[in-house]
Design an enzyme around this catalytic site. Structure first.
Site, mmCIF file in Angstrom:
data_model
loop_
_atom_site.group_PDB
_atom_site.id
_atom_site.type_symbol
_atom_site.label_atom_id
_atom_site.label_comp_id
_atom_site.label_asym_id
_atom_site.label_seq_id
_atom_site.Cartn_x
_atom_site.Cartn_y
_atom_site.Cartn_z
ATOM 1 C CG ASN A 85 -4.261 43.067 0.268
ATOM 2 O OD1 ASN A 85 -3.456 41.817 -0.459
ATOM 3 N ND2 ASN A 85 -4.385 42.934 1.672
ATOM 4 C CG ASP A 107 -7.702 33.950 8.248
ATOM 5 O OD1 ASP A 107 -7.792 34.686 7.302
ATOM 6 O OD2 ASP A 107 -7.554 34.666 9.015
ATOM 7 C CE LYS A 119 -7.105 41.109 3.627
ATOM 8 N NZ LYS A 119 -6.012 41.826 3.992
ATOM 9 C CG HIS A 124 -4.463 36.722 2.457
ATOM 10 N ND1 HIS A 124 -4.610 37.987 1.849
ATOM 11 C CD2 HIS A 124 -4.491 36.537 3.491
ATOM 12 C CE1 HIS A 124 -3.741 38.685 2.983
ATOM 13 N NE2 HIS A 124 -3.763 38.284 3.753
ATOM 14 C CG HIS A 135 -3.354 37.676 10.343
ATOM 15 N ND1 HIS A 135 -4.286 38.893 10.659
ATOM 16 C CD2 HIS A 135 -2.098 38.719 9.649
ATOM 17 C CE1 HIS A 135 -3.725 40.001 10.392
ATOM 18 N NE2 HIS A 135 -2.993 40.270 9.607
ATOM 19 C CB THR A 179 -11.490 40.162 5.306
ATOM 20 O OG1 THR A 179 -11.551 41.229 5.485
ATOM 21 C CG2 THR A 179 -11.028 39.556 3.814
ATOM 22 C CB THR A 237 4.702 41.823 8.025
ATOM 23 O OG1 THR A 237 4.479 43.225 8.515
ATOM 24 C CG2 THR A 237 3.779 41.453 7.725
ATOM 25 C CB SER A 279 -1.154 37.195 3.545
ATOM 26 O OG SER A 279 -0.653 37.699 4.225
ATOM 27 C CD GLU A 295 -3.099 33.326 7.721
ATOM 28 O OE1 GLU A 295 -2.539 33.144 6.520
ATOM 29 O OE2 GLU A 295 -2.617 33.639 9.021
ATOM 30 N NE ARG A 322 5.741 48.208 10.022
ATOM 31 C CZ ARG A 322 4.423 47.385 9.581
ATOM 32 N NH1 ARG A 322 3.128 47.134 9.294
ATOM 33 N NH2 ARG A 322 5.191 46.238 9.674
ATOM 34 C CB SER A 356 -1.636 28.303 16.849
ATOM 35 O OG SER A 356 -1.496 29.297 16.132
ATOM 36 C CB THR A 361 -17.962 47.667 18.234
ATOM 37 O OG1 THR A 361 -17.210 48.465 17.425
ATOM 38 C CG2 THR A 361 -18.007 46.624 17.301
ATOM 39 C CB THR A 362 -20.465 51.868 15.856
ATOM 40 O OG1 THR A 362 -20.607 52.521 17.577
ATOM 41 C CG2 THR A 362 -21.228 52.378 14.856
HETATM 42 N N1 PMP Z 1 -6.043 37.050 8.202
HETATM 43 C C1 PMP Z 1 -5.811 37.315 7.661
HETATM 44 C C2 PMP Z 1 -4.382 35.883 7.547
HETATM 45 C C3 PMP Z 1 -4.903 38.927 7.401
HETATM 46 O O1 PMP Z 1 -3.753 38.587 6.742
HETATM 47 C C4 PMP Z 1 -5.790 39.767 7.671
HETATM 48 C C5 PMP Z 1 -5.513 41.609 7.619
HETATM 49 N N2 PMP Z 1 -4.772 41.069 6.262
HETATM 50 C C6 PMP Z 1 -6.549 39.903 8.309
HETATM 51 C C7 PMP Z 1 -7.176 38.148 8.992
HETATM 52 C C8 PMP Z 1 -7.743 41.036 8.639
HETATM 53 O O2 PMP Z 1 -8.966 41.524 8.222
HETATM 54 P P1 PMP Z 1 -8.638 42.841 7.871
HETATM 55 O O3 PMP Z 1 -8.244 43.311 7.254
HETATM 56 O O4 PMP Z 1 -10.238 42.082 7.277
HETATM 57 O O5 PMP Z 1 -9.205 43.137 9.530
#
Ligand code: PMP
Length: 400
Positions: A51, A210, A244, A213, A140, A241, A359, A185, A181, A22, A135, A273-274
């Site tokens: 995205n 999820d 995106k 997207h 993802h 998210t 991927t 994506s 999902e 990469r 699942s 986490t912060t």
């Molecule tokens: N879920 C899916 C289906 C994704 O494709 C992604 C990242 N591309 C995420 C979660 C993670 O989201 P983020 O980029 O906000 O970390």
């Protein structure tokens, strides 16, 4: 040399030989120039792989909200949500996201990835782990990591009948969670959400969706495909998210008040986490408020995607049968895919990143085009002509 250093060197050499190594293009993103970026040498390229689906990352609405918040409150949040890292922006953002999804509560995480990992991991470890998670096979990585260690059954992609069969075979005494999902994506296909909900409910399973997207782009208010399909009620936990279509950064889950409140006190990936910087929370809040009413932007986005698909078809370029805004152009081999991407970049000023294993499965490597409302007709026609020509050129050479 430590054996691990040798291992890394070997692994890198293998990746390079297979065209999977990469590299990250160093591109200068100008706030007002999207979708045009500039290379370090000053050459302009049109970005087709962003995205930032609605092109909001550079908008005045987000920038002003972030600038004002930085001016007032500084940059870092200074702590976890629990320890001095909570601000009115964080709580207002959570209220806004809950309202968007028509759920009682929402919880913001530092990314969508962390939201999936932390929420799924914490849920499936609860009740002494007396869970089985169902699942979709194309879920993802962030969901897969969240399900690690849990009892798991994998159903064939988007196949509600297979899900039904697996649920029927499950131990009646175990709690069940169906995780999937909405928009996938890499292929751009969309889950039959209503069917999946019906199957899940018949078996008393909770549903976890999820919509990473889809949020911002689908449904009358941009709450995603569940809103578009009128089935928000059937989803127990929705995950999304802010990075995106909302053009910002961060992730979240929304759902039942007790479930979300419990995650707030139980999910390690939230607690330790912060917290998100206040200016990012402020910008995300401004974005969600804006996008909920941005009907014209959503319509333009859908129109752009439809136009790009038909332009590819008219030019004789095969695309995967996407039913969303994602337009995948299959190339079918990592090295070839990289070469197509390189030629598009070097000769045509088109930035379309190759999508390689892991991927997508080996042999299904592709370029993934994501048109935004800011991609014009001329840019689109130039991109389609260039892709058609480059594919002809490389396939001609490969066949020779
Ligand atoms: N879920 C899916 C289906 C994704 O494709 C992604 C990242 N591309 C995420 C979660 C993670 O989201 P983020 O980029 O906000 O970390």
């Amino acid at each position: 040399m430590h054996p691990f250093q040798a291992y890394c060197q070997d692994a890198l050499a293998r990746m390079k030989a297979e065209g999977r190594y990469r590299t990250f293009a160093e591109l200068v993103k100008s706030r007002r120039g999207f979708p045009r970026y500039t290379t370090p040498e000053g050459r302009e390229v049109v970005v087709w792989s962003s995205n930032d689906y609605l092109g909001l990352g550079g908008s005045d609405i987000l920038a002003r909200a972030a600038q004002e918040a930085i001016e007032e409150h500084g940059v870092g949040s200074g702590g976890t949500r629990n320890i001095s890292g909570n601000t009115p922006f964080h709580t207002a953002l959570e209220r806004e996201l809950a309202a968007l999804h028509q759920k009682p509560a929402a919880l913001v995480f530092t990314s969508g990835y962390v939201a999936n990992q932390a929420a799924l991991g914490t849920i499936l470890a609860s009740m002494d782990g007396n869970w089985q998670v169902f699942s979709d096979e194309k879920n993802h990585n962030s969901m897969i990591v969240g399900m690690k260690g849990a009892r798991k059954a994998i159903w064939r992609h988007n196949d509600a009948a297979h899900l039904d069969a697996l649920l029927s075979a499950a131990d009646p005494a175990v709690s069940k969670l169906v995780a999937f999902e909405s928009v996938y994506s890499m292929d751009g296909d969309i889950a039959p959400i209503a069917e999946i909900i019906a199957v899940a409910k018949r078996h008393g399973a909770l549903t976890y969706l999820d919509e990473v997207h889809a949020v911002g782009m689908y449904g009358p208010h941009g709450a995603g495909v569940a809103e578009r399909d009128g089935v928000l009620d059937g989803i127990d936990i929705v995950q999304g998210t802010l990075g995106k279509a909302f053009g910002c950064h961060g992730g979240y889950v929304a759902g039942d008040a007790a479930v979300i409140d419990w995650l707030r006190s139980a999910a390690a990936g939230f607690i330790f986490t912060t917290s998100m910087p206040p200016a990012i929370a402020a910008a995300a809040l401004a974005s969600v408020r804006h996008v909920r009413g941005a009907h014209d932007l959503r319509a333009r986005h859908a129109e752009r995607a439809a136009r790009l698909k038909s332009a590819f078809r008219e030019a004789g370029v095969a695309i995967l049968p996407s039913t969303s805004h994602i337009v995948p152009v299959p190339v079918g081999e990592a090295a070839l895919c990289r070469e197509v991407s390189r030629r598009l970049f070097d000769a045509h000023g088109i930035y379309a990143t190759p999508i390689n294993y892991p991927t997508v499965p080996r042999g299904t490597e592709r370029l993934r085009f994501t048109p935004t409302p800011l991609h014009g007709d001329a840019e689109m026609d130039q991109a389609v002509a260039a892709v058609a020509q480059v594919l002809r050129d490389v396939r001609g050479v490969a066949a020779a």
